[in-house]
Design a protein around this motif. Structure first.
Motif, short mmCIF file in Angstrom:
data_model
loop_
_atom_site.label_atom_id
_atom_site.label_comp_id
_atom_site.label_asym_id
_atom_site.label_seq_id
_atom_site.Cartn_x
_atom_site.Cartn_y
_atom_site.Cartn_z
N THR A 118 0.86 -1.18 0.00
CA THR A 118 0.00 0.00 0.00
C THR A 118 0.89 1.23 0.00
O THR A 118 1.28 1.74 1.05
CB THR A 118 -0.94 -0.01 1.22
N GLN A 119 1.24 1.68 -1.21
CA GLN A 119 2.17 2.79 -1.39
C GLN A 119 1.62 3.74 -2.45
O GLN A 119 1.03 3.32 -3.45
CB GLN A 119 3.53 2.28 -1.84
N ARG A 120 1.82 5.03 -2.22
CA ARG A 120 1.32 6.05 -3.14
C ARG A 120 1.85 5.85 -4.56
O ARG A 120 1.12 5.94 -5.54
CB ARG A 120 1.68 7.43 -2.64
N ALA A 121 3.14 5.57 -4.69
CA ALA A 121 3.74 5.40 -6.02
C ALA A 121 3.09 4.26 -6.79
O ALA A 121 2.84 4.38 -7.99
CB ALA A 121 5.24 5.17 -5.89
N LEU A 122 2.80 3.17 -6.10
CA LEU A 122 2.15 2.04 -6.77
C LEU A 122 0.72 2.39 -7.17
O LEU A 122 0.29 2.08 -8.28
CB LEU A 122 2.16 0.81 -5.86
N ALA A 123 0.00 3.07 -6.29
CA ALA A 123 -1.37 3.49 -6.60
C ALA A 123 -1.38 4.40 -7.82
O ALA A 123 -2.20 4.24 -8.74
CB ALA A 123 -2.00 4.19 -5.41
N GLU A 124 -0.46 5.35 -7.88
CA GLU A 124 -0.39 6.27 -9.02
C GLU A 124 -0.07 5.52 -10.31
O GLU A 124 -0.67 5.79 -11.36
CB GLU A 124 0.65 7.35 -8.76
N HIS A 125 0.85 4.58 -10.24
CA HIS A 125 1.22 3.79 -11.43
C HIS A 125 0.01 3.00 -11.95
O HIS A 125 -0.26 3.00 -13.16
CB HIS A 125 2.36 2.83 -11.09
N ILE A 126 -0.70 2.37 -11.06
CA ILE A 126 -1.87 1.57 -11.45
C ILE A 126 -2.93 2.45 -12.11
O ILE A 126 -3.48 2.10 -13.15
CB ILE A 126 -2.43 0.82 -10.22
N VAL A 127 -3.19 3.60 -11.52
CA VAL A 127 -4.20 4.51 -12.08
C VAL A 127 -3.75 5.05 -13.44
O VAL A 127 -4.55 5.13 -14.38
CB VAL A 127 -4.50 5.66 -11.09
#
Length: 64
Positions: A23-32
Motif C-alpha cells: 500500500t504505497q502512493r507510487a504504486l497506486a499512481e502507477h496503477i491509475v
C-alpha cells in the motif's frame, strides 16, 4: 517495489489487489496511470489522513 514487476503487464481495465506491505502512493499512481483500479489493504495502525490521501488519487486524479 512492485512497479517493475507490473511494467510488462497489461493493466488497463483490471482490478489490482495488494496487501498492506504494497500500500504505497507510487504504486497506486502507477496503477491509475495504466487505466486500472486498485484495492489495497490498510492496517489499523495507519493514520486516517494518510489513508484518505491514497484514496484521493483515484477519485481526483491528483495529489491532495
Amino acid at each position: 517495489m512492485a512497479i517493475p514487476l507490473l511494467a510488462g503487464c497489461e493493466l488497463a481495465g483490471r482490478d489490482i489487489t495488494a496487501d498492506a506491505l504494497l500500500t504505497q502512493r507510487a504504486l497506486a499512481e502507477h496503477i491509475v496511470r495504466q487505466g486500472a483500479h486498485y484495492h489495497f489493504t490498510v492496517k489499523g495502525n495507519q493514520p486516517a489522513p494518510a489513508v484518505l490521501n491514497v484514496g484521493m488519487i483515484v477519485n481526483t486524479g491528483s495529489r491532495p
